[in-house]
Design an enzyme around this catalytic site. Structure first.
Site, PDB file in Angstrom:
ATOM      1  N   ASN A 161      -0.858  30.687 -29.679  1.00  0.00           N
ATOM      2  CA  ASN A 161      -0.190  29.416 -29.386  1.00  0.00           C
ATOM      3  C   ASN A 161       0.737  29.591 -28.183  1.00  0.00           C
ATOM      4  O   ASN A 161       0.890  30.694 -27.663  1.00  0.00           O
ATOM      5  CB  ASN A 161       0.556  28.903 -30.622  1.00  0.00           C
ATOM      6  CG  ASN A 161       1.643  29.854 -31.060  1.00  0.00           C
ATOM      7  OD1 ASN A 161       2.621  30.038 -30.347  1.00  0.00           O
ATOM      8  ND2 ASN A 161       1.465  30.476 -32.215  1.00  0.00           N
ATOM      9  N   ARG A 162       1.334  28.500 -27.764  1.00  0.00           N
ATOM     10  CA  ARG A 162       2.054  28.499 -26.486  1.00  0.00           C
ATOM     11  C   ARG A 162       3.504  28.974 -26.569  1.00  0.00           C
ATOM     12  O   ARG A 162       4.228  28.922 -25.585  1.00  0.00           O
ATOM     13  CB  ARG A 162       2.080  27.071 -25.910  1.00  0.00           C
ATOM     14  CG  ARG A 162       0.742  26.578 -25.476  1.00  0.00           C
ATOM     15  CD  ARG A 162       0.891  25.254 -24.748  1.00  0.00           C
ATOM     16  NE  ARG A 162      -0.398  24.657 -24.499  1.00  0.00           N
ATOM     17  CZ  ARG A 162      -1.231  25.047 -23.541  1.00  0.00           C
ATOM     18  NH1 ARG A 162      -0.885  26.027 -22.731  1.00  0.00           N
ATOM     19  NH2 ARG A 162      -2.384  24.464 -23.396  1.00  0.00           N
TER      20      ARG A 162
END
Ligand code: CTP
Length: 376
Positions: free
Chosen positions: A180-181
């Site tokens: 994920n970011r």
């Protein structure tokens, strides 16, 4: 240090006075300044200063100072003070990379550390010339944080704080993962601020894109399962637990042992996902008396009202004491220095609205945490 209420005596070396003169140190510290032992002898300064101090920090500590300290020399007031001090001693080396990495310097550092002196790792960055690398003096606020942590001053003095940060990765095969970011910047900012406020801080880091702040103990993890284990462990005797990590909600049901190969014209087999444990809920269930647990909510909301609604629903599901709601839509927040967040208390009331840096949010959040610690 003076602004934080400390009484500060400056003991420059002769070389230090070539960079900054005694009048400047005297005006800033509010005390007379001397570098050698033959002044005010009636007050026996070469012993008095070391006895008086609660902490001695040498910043910057040159290669020469490290060598003199390691050899136990007492040829100026500073080295005399280092020999007489029984309080914690911090040395913040600053020099060119070659000098720092030189075997003589490294041996001196090892000797000093073996005697209980805290030699801080230098920062990496631009040095005095055009060169850059390890050897840079850490930023003043980082040194301040270390001092505060060592002498146990600040609103979180004597408290243990555990912060999770970054994004977990769930392996698909030996090459690929689901990620994920999250950059971990917010968690790192909270850890740094907690040290600054005197706490003993552990950062459980899942792939963070920022350096670990000085004075923070770090445990690195890969997956949500690793993070759960590390957080359970670190939280047992913590006063404060902050879950900023973006934990993967799902993982592939099986991790392939070999790399999934590409076959021309054939789509790969679908990957089935299964749910991961909710770390925050788990920690809330295990909460010890008086422990304050903070959750984060990453939401994409049309407006503040919708953001608060989503945050309240999440708060009810998670049961934490404080919840920070971020609107992460349209590329906001992730990987940026700035943030916009609402802080909700355990009843769902909005107690802070922060638009600023992640460090600003850390300050506001930890103030709310300290209130709850003192109330309990
Ligand atoms: N969290 C956690 N374990 C998970 C998922 C989330 O501990 N498996 C924590 C996060 O660290 C954060 C809070 O729960 O403090 C909320 O995370 P968020 O991703 O916003 O919520 P989710 O529970 O994943 O719900 P949804 O994705 O549906 O919004």
């Amino acid at each position: 240090m003076r602004e934080a209420g400390h009484d500060v005596r400056v003991v420059p070396t002769e070389s230090a006075l070539k960079f900054v003169g005694a009048p400047t140190w005297e005006a800033l510290s509010g005390h007379p300044v001397q570098a050698e032992v033959w002044q005010d002898v009636d007050q026996v300064p070469h012993v008095a200063l070391g006895r008086w101090a609660d902490l001695v920090i040498v910043a910057p500590a040159t290669a020469n100072l490290l060598a003199r300290a390691a050899a136990g020399l007492a040829d100026d007031l500073l080295t005399n003070t280092l020999l007489t001090a029984t309080c914690p001693v911090l040395l913040a080396p600053a020099m060119h990379t070659e000098m720092w990495l030189n075997a003589a310097t490294q041996a001196n550092v090892a000797t000093l550390r073996s005697r209980g002196v805290q030699v801080i790792e230098p920062a990496v960055g631009r040095l005095t010339g055009a060169d850059s690398g390890p050897g840079r003096l850490p930023e003043p606020e980082d040194l301040f944080a270390l001092v505060a942590g060592t002498i146990g001053s600040g609103p979180l003095a004597g408290r243990r704080v555990v912060v999770s940060a970054g994004g977990t990765r769930e392996p698909i095969d030996p090459v690929r993962f689901l990620g994920n970011r999250s950059s971990g910047l917010q968690g790192v900012a909270i850890a740094a601020e907690a040290v600054r406020q005197g706490a003993e801080v552990t950062l459980v880091a899942a792939h963070i894109g920022a350096p670990v702040p000085p004075g923070v103990a770090v445990v690195t993890v890969e997956t949500a399962a690793d993070l759960l284990e590390a957080m359970r462990d670190a939280s047992q005797d913590a006063d404060v637990v902050v879950m900023t990590a973006a934990v993967a909600d799902f993982r592939p049901d099986v991790v392939r042992e070999g790399k999934i190969k590409k076959v021309d014209g054939v789509d790969p087999a679908p990957i089935t996902l299964v749910q991961n444990p909710d770390v925050l809920v788990d920690l809330v269930e295990r909460r010890t008396p008086g422990q304050v647990i903070v959750g984060f909510a990453a939401e994409t909301a049309a407006d503040d009202e919708a953001l608060v609604d989503l945050a309240r629903t999440k708060l009810a599901r998670k049961g934490c004491d404080l919840l920070v709601a971020n609107d992460v839509g349209q590329g906001r927040v992730f990987g940026h220095e700035g943030t916009r967040a609402l802080v909700l208390d355990g009843n769902g009331a909005v107690i802070a609205d922060v638009a600023g840096s992640k460090a600003d949010l850390a300050v506001r959040l930890l103030a709310a945490v300290a209130d709850r610690l003192h109330a309990s």
